[in-house]
Design a protein around this motif. Structure first.
Motif, PDB file in Angstrom:
ATOM      1  N   ASP A  81      49.079  45.416  55.544  1.00 55.11           N
ATOM      2  CA  ASP A  81      48.763  46.888  57.031  1.00 55.11           C
ATOM      3  C   ASP A  81      50.208  46.954  56.175  1.00 55.11           C
ATOM      4  OD1 ASP A  81      49.026  48.638  59.004  1.00 55.11           O
ATOM      5  OD2 ASP A  81      48.350  46.862  60.313  1.00 55.11           O
TER       6      ASP A  81
ATOM      7  N   ASP B  57      48.887  58.499  53.316  1.00 58.08           N
ATOM      8  CA  ASP B  57      50.186  58.527  53.542  1.00 58.08           C
ATOM      9  C   ASP B  57      50.674  57.297  53.015  1.00 58.08           C
ATOM     10  OD1 ASP B  57      52.497  58.696  54.257  1.00 58.08           O
ATOM     11  OD2 ASP B  57      52.146  58.092  56.396  1.00 58.08           O
ATOM     12  N   TRP B  58      50.767  57.001  51.185  1.00 56.82           N
ATOM     13  CA  TRP B  58      50.708  55.814  50.769  1.00 56.82           C
ATOM     14  C   TRP B  58      51.739  56.299  49.057  1.00 56.82           C
ATOM     15  CZ3 TRP B  58      48.706  54.164  46.181  1.00 56.82           C
ATOM     16  CH2 TRP B  58      47.809  55.428  45.559  1.00 56.82           C
TER      17      TRP B  58
ATOM     18  N   SER C 134      55.419  47.618  54.048  1.00 52.76           N
ATOM     19  CA  SER C 134      55.837  48.628  53.820  1.00 52.76           C
ATOM     20  C   SER C 134      57.456  48.196  53.004  1.00 52.76           C
ATOM     21  CB  SER C 134      56.272  50.431  54.626  1.00 52.76           C
ATOM     22  OG  SER C 134      56.493  51.510  53.411  1.00 52.76           O
TER      23      SER C 134
ATOM     24  N   SER D 284      52.240  48.755  57.617  1.00 52.17           N
ATOM     25  CA  SER D 284      53.112  49.664  58.960  1.00 52.17           C
ATOM     26  C   SER D 284      54.022  48.555  59.226  1.00 52.17           C
ATOM     27  CB  SER D 284      52.366  50.182  60.635  1.00 52.17           C
ATOM     28  OG  SER D 284      51.340  48.928  60.471  1.00 52.17           O
ATOM     29  N   TYR D 285      53.542  47.401  58.696  1.00 50.42           N
ATOM     30  CA  TYR D 285      53.949  45.996  59.191  1.00 50.42           C
ATOM     31  C   TYR D 285      55.366  45.742  57.065  1.00 50.42           C
ATOM     32  CZ  TYR D 285      52.450  45.731  63.046  1.00 50.42           C
ATOM     33  OH  TYR D 285      51.925  45.355  64.676  1.00 50.42           O
TER      34      TYR D 285
ATOM     35  N   HIS E 159      54.716  51.765  49.317  1.00 52.25           N
ATOM     36  CA  HIS E 159      55.564  52.055  51.081  1.00 52.25           C
ATOM     37  C   HIS E 159      53.681  52.838  51.692  1.00 52.25           C
ATOM     38  CE1 HIS E 159      59.424  51.574  50.175  1.00 52.25           C
ATOM     39  NE2 HIS E 159      59.050  51.063  49.149  1.00 52.25           N
ATOM     40  N   GLY E 160      54.266  52.899  52.942  1.00 53.07           N
ATOM     41  CA  GLY E 160      53.035  53.990  53.674  1.00 53.07           C
ATOM     42  C   GLY E 160      52.552  53.457  54.716  1.00 53.07           C
ATOM     43  N   ASN E 161      51.818  54.494  55.540  1.00 52.20           N
ATOM     44  CA  ASN E 161      51.873  53.262  56.426  1.00 52.20           C
ATOM     45  C   ASN E 161      50.692  52.768  57.221  1.00 52.20           C
ATOM     46  OD1 ASN E 161      53.690  54.223  57.988  1.00 52.20           O
ATOM     47  ND2 ASN E 161      53.622  56.520  57.427  1.00 52.20           N
ATOM     48  N   GLY E 162      48.983  53.100  56.443  1.00 54.03           N
ATOM     49  CA  GLY E 162      48.114  52.418  56.225  1.00 54.03           C
ATOM     50  C   GLY E 162      48.115  51.194  56.163  1.00 54.03           C
TER      51      GLY E 162
END
Length: 263
Positions: free
Chosen positions: A133, A154-155, A138, A135-136, A181-184
């Motif tokens: 995940d 978004d990665w 990245s 979002s945690y 890196h990213g958020n998903g």
């Protein structure tokens, strides 16, 4: 889920700002080693991981969503999905190919229909799939060629050079460390017994370089010479092993591809 502290360690730096933990005060190392088990109920409802020794990732794609995978990972899909290939951007493609050990191209499955579509992908060989995940997590550092797939757009990969020549040439991670890196949600894979180790600030562990699958960005990375010509030449250890310094989570694999190929 482990929440990394704000302090970041230097990659390949021998200077440690936090005091080293005495192993004798911390109990047995193997008591801290936790098998990595993906609980089905812990995954989002649209993601499933099936299989044991050789696993398959199954994703339900909502209308308008996209899943990106490494070329060659496709297994099957519903009829409504149409694959396409892109590079993300020329800069990202060159970065993936030259510095991150991944493919120049990305295989994408975008759902342009009005209903949920499904796709299944798998690693190029036997292996366990590890969801991340971002979002945690990245910025997590991953081993070259361990990336499998990511949901959304978004990665991206970033690279960070190691801090000294010895680490670059003998750490077997290359001149650059590969940060995801990213958020998903993203997915990597490893082979054999997959385990995690939670390192406290200043706590160190020695790892065979090929068995090192990933580690959080708060973990310091360096190499150390094995100190014995016999261990290097006759013991199959090579000239160095990796030294990881906490805090943070380390992901390990017991049967990297080079060992599997010799089996």
């Amino acid at each position: 889920m482990y929440s990394p502290v704000a302090q970041e360690m230097d990659y390949g730096s021998t200077s440690i700002q936090t005091p080293l933990v005495n192993d004798a005060d911390e109990g047995y190392l193997f008591d801290k080693l936790q098998p990595y088990v993906v609980e089905a109920e812990a995954l989002p409802n649209d993601i499933r991981i099936e299989g044991s020794f050789a696993q398959q990732l199954e994703i339900s794609i909502k209308p308008g969503e996209v899943v990106s995978t490494e070329p060659g990972a496709f297994v099957m899909s519903t009829r409504g999905l149409k694959p396409n290939v892109d590079t993300g951007s020329f800069g990202q493609a060159c970065l993936r190919l030259c510095c991150a050990g991944e493919s120049f191209f990305r295989l994408n499955f975008k759902n342009d229909t009005a209903t949920v579509q499904q796709v299944a992908v798998s690693p190029p060989g036997p292996g366990s799939i590890i969801p991340l995940d971002l979002s945690y997590q990245s910025g997590i550092v991953i081993k070259a060629e361990s990336f499998l797939a990511a949901i959304g757009t978004d990665w991206r990969f970033k690279v960070k050079p190691v801090k000294n020549v010895g680490t670059a040439f003998f750490g077997r991670q290359g001149i650059f460390l590969k940060e995801l890196h990213g958020n998903g949600m993203a997915f990597i894979y490893g082979v054999g017994f997959i385990s995690t180790l939670q390192l406290k600030p200043g706590e160190q562990v020695v790892v065979e370089a090929e068995s090192l699958l990933a580690f959080e960005k708060t973990v310091g990375f360096d190499v150390e010479y094995v100190g014995s010509c016999l261990a290097c030449c006759c013991g199959g250890m090579g000239p160095t092993y990796s030294v990881l310094t906490g805090p943070g989570t380390v992901f390990l694999q017991s049967l990297p591809i080079n060992k599997l190929a010799r089996a």
